[in-house]
Design a protein around this motif. Structure first.
Motif, short mmCIF file in Angstrom:
data_model
loop_
_atom_site.label_atom_id
_atom_site.label_comp_id
_atom_site.label_asym_id
_atom_site.label_seq_id
_atom_site.Cartn_x
_atom_site.Cartn_y
_atom_site.Cartn_z
N LYS A 182 10.80 4.66 -3.52
CA LYS A 182 9.79 4.08 -2.63
C LYS A 182 10.39 3.25 -1.51
CE LYS A 182 6.37 5.92 -4.77
NZ LYS A 182 5.59 7.00 -4.10
N CYS B 139 -2.04 -6.93 -8.34
CA CYS B 139 -1.35 -5.69 -8.68
C CYS B 139 -2.12 -5.07 -9.84
CB CYS B 139 0.09 -6.00 -9.07
SG CYS B 139 1.10 -4.56 -9.49
N SER C 139 0.31 3.11 -12.01
CA SER C 139 -0.17 3.25 -13.40
C SER C 139 0.71 4.21 -14.17
CB SER C 139 -1.62 3.74 -13.41
OG SER C 139 -2.48 2.80 -12.80
N ARG D 198 3.08 -5.35 -4.46
CA ARG D 198 1.76 -5.98 -4.29
C ARG D 198 1.91 -7.50 -4.15
NH1 ARG D 198 0.82 -1.20 -4.13
NH2 ARG D 198 -0.84 -0.06 -5.22
N GLY E 136 0.79 -1.21 0.00
CA GLY E 136 0.00 0.00 0.00
C GLY E 136 0.82 1.27 0.00
N SER E 137 2.16 1.14 0.06
CA SER E 137 3.00 2.33 0.05
C SER E 137 3.09 2.96 -1.32
CB SER E 137 4.41 1.99 0.57
OG SER E 137 5.01 1.01 -0.27
N VAL E 138 2.64 2.24 -2.35
CA VAL E 138 2.58 2.76 -3.72
C VAL E 138 1.13 2.74 -4.15
CG1 VAL E 138 3.31 2.41 -6.10
CG2 VAL E 138 4.89 1.89 -4.22
N SER E 139 0.59 3.88 -4.52
CA SER E 139 -0.81 3.95 -4.92
C SER E 139 -1.00 3.41 -6.33
CB SER E 139 -1.30 5.40 -4.87
OG SER E 139 -0.71 6.16 -5.91
N LYS E 140 -2.24 3.07 -6.67
CA LYS E 140 -2.54 2.61 -8.01
C LYS E 140 -2.23 3.69 -9.04
CE LYS E 140 -6.23 1.02 -11.10
NZ LYS E 140 -7.67 0.76 -11.27
N THR E 141 -2.50 4.95 -8.71
CA THR E 141 -2.19 6.05 -9.62
C THR E 141 -0.70 6.13 -9.90
OG1 THR E 141 -4.12 7.31 -8.88
CG2 THR E 141 -2.35 8.54 -9.95
N GLU E 142 0.11 6.01 -8.84
CA GLU E 142 1.56 6.04 -9.02
C GLU E 142 2.03 4.86 -9.84
OE1 GLU E 142 3.44 8.08 -5.07
OE2 GLU E 142 2.36 6.19 -4.78
N PHE F 105 -3.35 -1.94 -12.29
CA PHE F 105 -2.86 -0.67 -12.82
C PHE F 105 -3.47 -0.43 -14.19
CE2 PHE F 105 0.15 -4.04 -13.74
CZ PHE F 105 0.36 -3.92 -15.11
#
Length: 286
Positions: A137, A256, A31, A251, A23-29, A258
């Protein structure tokens, strides 16, 4: 992908949840990052480099051959396979015993080929951007650490069958493996093309096709069946390794998800539960 290129696009060991900060990396990031890799995959195949023939659609529940011709009609080997990452990748493919019940020993020559492959991919813009993203990250501390991580995640041997150390993540995902009755792994288009060319694969038809040309295919390999495997056809070795590694880290053991090139995609990855450290059990575009 940029430049008009076309990207024609389990038997598992025990699994567990890892200690990475999910969860430290968002889906927006994610993608944005993976779309950048897609656009920057300059070693990916062009429209003229790869052509294939889907033929008839089939299902995972039948063994009937719905495709009487090969999947791949043409691959521009002289253009693609002379690129450093392709040639280093292809050199690795004959280093493995596909039978998971057989123990394997990595020779010094094979270790040198692994190092050559990692060096080649590390020199690409795709893997440079992957390192920068994962470093930002907090998943890796230096280029040396990242290189060692790639080697450990993908090439550390472990057992999928009894006490035999006859498997690793790279072999499972990129080369393919067999048990006494079935095929497992095998998610790379280059290996599929080469094995089909050698007459080892019988393509039985496609299960589905999705943009950006991700194929779900049904086939036999050495007369053993894989009801469904996914191939991202035309991507470079470094692109596949970069995306699958990133999803494995950020993930691991969960979907995962995106968006890439206007399409929603999912990578599934799992680790090996009973080894010290983190190794790839499987990773693939779902």
């Amino acid at each position: 992908m940029a430049g008009g290129r076309v990207i024609l696009f389990p038997i598992l060991v025990g699994l567990h949840y890892c200690s990475f900060a999910l969860g430290s990396v968002s889906k927006t990031e994610l993608s944005s990052f993976i779309t950048g890799l897609w656009n920057d995959d300059t070693n990916g195949a062009s429209f003229s480099d790869v052509t294939y023939n889907l033929q008839s659609q089939t299902s995972t529940s039948t063994t009937t051959d719905h495709a009487h011709q090969k999947l791949f009609q043409y691959v521009n080997e002289n253009h693609l396979f002379t690129k450093p990452t392709y040639s280093a990748f292809i050199a690795l493919l004959d280093n493995f015993d596909k039978n998971t019940a057989h123990s394997e020993h990595t020779t010094s020559a094979e270790t040198a080929e692994i190092d050559r492959f990692i060096t080649a991919v590390m020199q690409t813009s795709v893997m440079t951007e992957t390192y920068r993203f994962l470093h930002e990250k907090g998943y890796t501390t230096s280029t040396t650490d990242f290189r060692n991580m790639l080697k450990s995640l993908w090439f550390t041997q472990y057992s999928r069958s009894g006490n035999s150390h006859g498997s690793n993540g790279f072999e499972h995902v990129f080369v393919g493996e067999t048990s006494s009755t079935a095929v497992s792994g095998f998610h790379n288009w280059i290996q599929f093309y080469l094995e089909e060319k050698r007459g080892h694969i019988n393509y039985l038809g496609y299960v589905y096709t999705k943009q950006p040309r991700k194929l779900g295919v049904h086939f036999t390999w050495y007369d053993k069946t894989k009801p469904l495997t996914t191939l991202m056809v035309g991507t470079s070795p470094e692109f596949d390794l970069a995306v699958l590694t990133t999803c494995f880290l950020v993930r691991q053991n969960i979907n995962c998800n995106f968006d890439m090139a206007g399409n929603h995609l999912t990578v599934k990855s799992y680790d090996v539960s009973y080894v010290h450290g983190d190794q790839v059990a499987t990773a693939y575009f779902d």
